[in-house]
Design a protein around this motif. Sequence first.
Motif, short mmCIF file in Angstrom:
data_model
loop_
_atom_site.label_atom_id
_atom_site.label_comp_id
_atom_site.label_asym_id
_atom_site.label_seq_id
_atom_site.Cartn_x
_atom_site.Cartn_y
_atom_site.Cartn_z
N GLU A 1 72.22 -20.64 -27.19
CA GLU A 1 73.68 -20.47 -27.17
C GLU A 1 74.02 -18.99 -27.10
N LEU A 2 74.91 -18.63 -26.20
CA LEU A 2 75.28 -17.23 -25.96
C LEU A 2 76.77 -17.04 -26.18
N TYR A 3 77.15 -15.82 -26.59
CA TYR A 3 78.55 -15.53 -26.86
C TYR A 3 79.43 -15.74 -25.61
N TRP A 4 78.90 -15.41 -24.44
CA TRP A 4 79.72 -15.47 -23.23
C TRP A 4 79.65 -16.83 -22.54
N GLY A 5 79.08 -17.80 -23.20
CA GLY A 5 79.09 -19.14 -22.65
C GLY A 5 77.88 -19.41 -21.78
N ASN A 6 78.10 -20.16 -20.73
CA ASN A 6 77.02 -20.57 -19.83
C ASN A 6 76.51 -19.38 -19.04
N ASP A 7 75.27 -18.98 -19.32
CA ASP A 7 74.72 -17.78 -18.68
C ASP A 7 74.50 -17.99 -17.19
N ARG A 8 74.16 -19.19 -16.80
CA ARG A 8 73.92 -19.45 -15.39
C ARG A 8 75.20 -19.29 -14.58
N THR A 9 76.31 -19.80 -15.12
CA THR A 9 77.60 -19.64 -14.45
C THR A 9 77.97 -18.17 -14.33
N MET A 10 77.77 -17.42 -15.42
CA MET A 10 78.10 -16.00 -15.40
C MET A 10 77.21 -15.24 -14.41
N GLU A 11 75.93 -15.56 -14.39
CA GLU A 11 75.02 -14.90 -13.47
C GLU A 11 75.41 -15.16 -12.01
N ARG A 12 75.82 -16.37 -11.72
CA ARG A 12 76.24 -16.68 -10.36
C ARG A 12 77.46 -15.85 -9.96
N GLN A 13 78.38 -15.65 -10.88
CA GLN A 13 79.56 -14.84 -10.57
C GLN A 13 79.17 -13.38 -10.35
N GLU A 14 78.37 -12.84 -11.28
CA GLU A 14 78.04 -11.42 -11.20
C GLU A 14 77.14 -11.12 -10.01
N ARG A 15 76.14 -11.98 -9.78
CA ARG A 15 75.23 -11.73 -8.65
C ARG A 15 75.95 -11.96 -7.31
N GLY A 16 76.97 -12.81 -7.30
CA GLY A 16 77.76 -12.96 -6.08
C GLY A 16 78.49 -11.68 -5.73
N VAL A 17 79.00 -10.99 -6.75
CA VAL A 17 79.64 -9.70 -6.52
C VAL A 17 78.61 -8.69 -6.03
N ASP A 18 77.44 -8.66 -6.66
CA ASP A 18 76.39 -7.73 -6.23
C ASP A 18 75.99 -7.99 -4.78
N HIS A 19 75.90 -9.27 -4.41
CA HIS A 19 75.52 -9.62 -3.04
C HIS A 19 76.54 -9.10 -2.03
N ALA A 20 77.82 -9.28 -2.35
CA ALA A 20 78.87 -8.76 -1.48
C ALA A 20 78.80 -7.24 -1.38
N LEU A 21 78.50 -6.57 -2.49
CA LEU A 21 78.38 -5.12 -2.48
C LEU A 21 77.22 -4.66 -1.62
N ASN A 22 76.11 -5.40 -1.65
CA ASN A 22 74.96 -5.02 -0.83
C ASN A 22 75.29 -5.13 0.66
N ILE A 23 76.02 -6.17 1.04
CA ILE A 23 76.44 -6.30 2.43
C ILE A 23 77.42 -5.18 2.79
N GLU A 24 78.35 -4.91 1.88
CA GLU A 24 79.32 -3.83 2.11
C GLU A 24 78.63 -2.49 2.32
#
Length: 402
Positions: free
Chosen positions: A185-208
Amino acid sequence: MPSFGGSVVSGSRATDSILAQGLVPDRPVDVAQLEPNSAPLVQITTKTKGRKRRAINTTFEWFEDEPFPYWDAINYGSGYSDSATSVVVDNGGYFGSSNLVLIPRTGEIVRVTAVSTNTLTITRAAGGSTAAAIVDGDDLRIIGSAHAEGATAGTMKSTKKVRGYNYTQIFRDTFGATGTEEASELYWGNDRTMERQERGVDHALNIEAAFLFGQRDEDTSGSTPVRTTRGVINWITTNTEAIGGFLSEDSWNSFLRDGFLRSSRKGASSKWFFGSRVVIGAINGFARDALRVVPKDKTFGISVQNYTSFFGNVLLMAHNLLENNPASNGTGTAKYGGYGILIDPDSPSYRFLAANGKNRDTKLRRNIQTNDTDGWQDEYLSEVGMEYRQERWSRIMTGVTG
């Protein structure tokens, strides 16, 4: 009697006299995320109608053409007298028999009667103008042609189209966790959901980043090719200006004047400008009265200011990737913190590989771990590239310090 394993607190209990792990940490439940502003070039090209198109091969092509050139120059060190009837120019192929050519420095108009490679045979003082000496480097402006009544057709001239091409690049950002971490159990909730959001931003930045700084290449030295796509900064080679210091209103207007000199028919009245925070700050400093904030719902969630100039409208956007290396303390060689890029909206396009029922535009691939892995693994994958037409429609400034 059993021994006492703790410790005795005398007096009032304070936070430093209790078990530290007993304090509930003050940690935010939400984790800061980047906004669409972080990748504005990808955001605009994927959301603007006609700017996002599929590519049916890893090498995608286009063809470019321009209006016939009408400027040239004299190329003869000692120049010519006011009676010379044969002159050498830089590009004889621009001229045809019966062309009228203005020499702006003197106001004389000459008429071309024959062309041999780069040598023009001319009739002086055409149209009632006055003949004058011609010097090396004198500009020449073709102002049409004049034919005799009943004459045969003049010299046939046309422009040759140029092939442009780029590659799609495979971007992959993989992430995951162990089964144990997933069950914790983590303070920020579901870690997999959070990772998908953050890595999606990173992916867009890499393309940018590739769409800004990338260079076109196809490395075939390995068992399969590795391709990289060329970005905006490496496409724009014709119109660049080194400011090399303070950006004044006069230098900004000069930059826009030359930047709007060449434009697509549709993009002539409006252009995009991606600038570092230093550059955007300088423009805001002298142009407050000419700036208007554009609602985000009209710019796909991106913070935009509209600058109205005599030459056309400029949509100003601060670009977070245009920065100096913060670790170099100002001594590094990457000085993107002084960059500004003026782009015609008809130049860039987002191309994604798609054919035979398969689409390689950005997608989240779930559960790509091997079967015996005690955990999970996801991946963002994109096979995309930047198309950039008519780089002369664009302009780059560099070296702005304030």
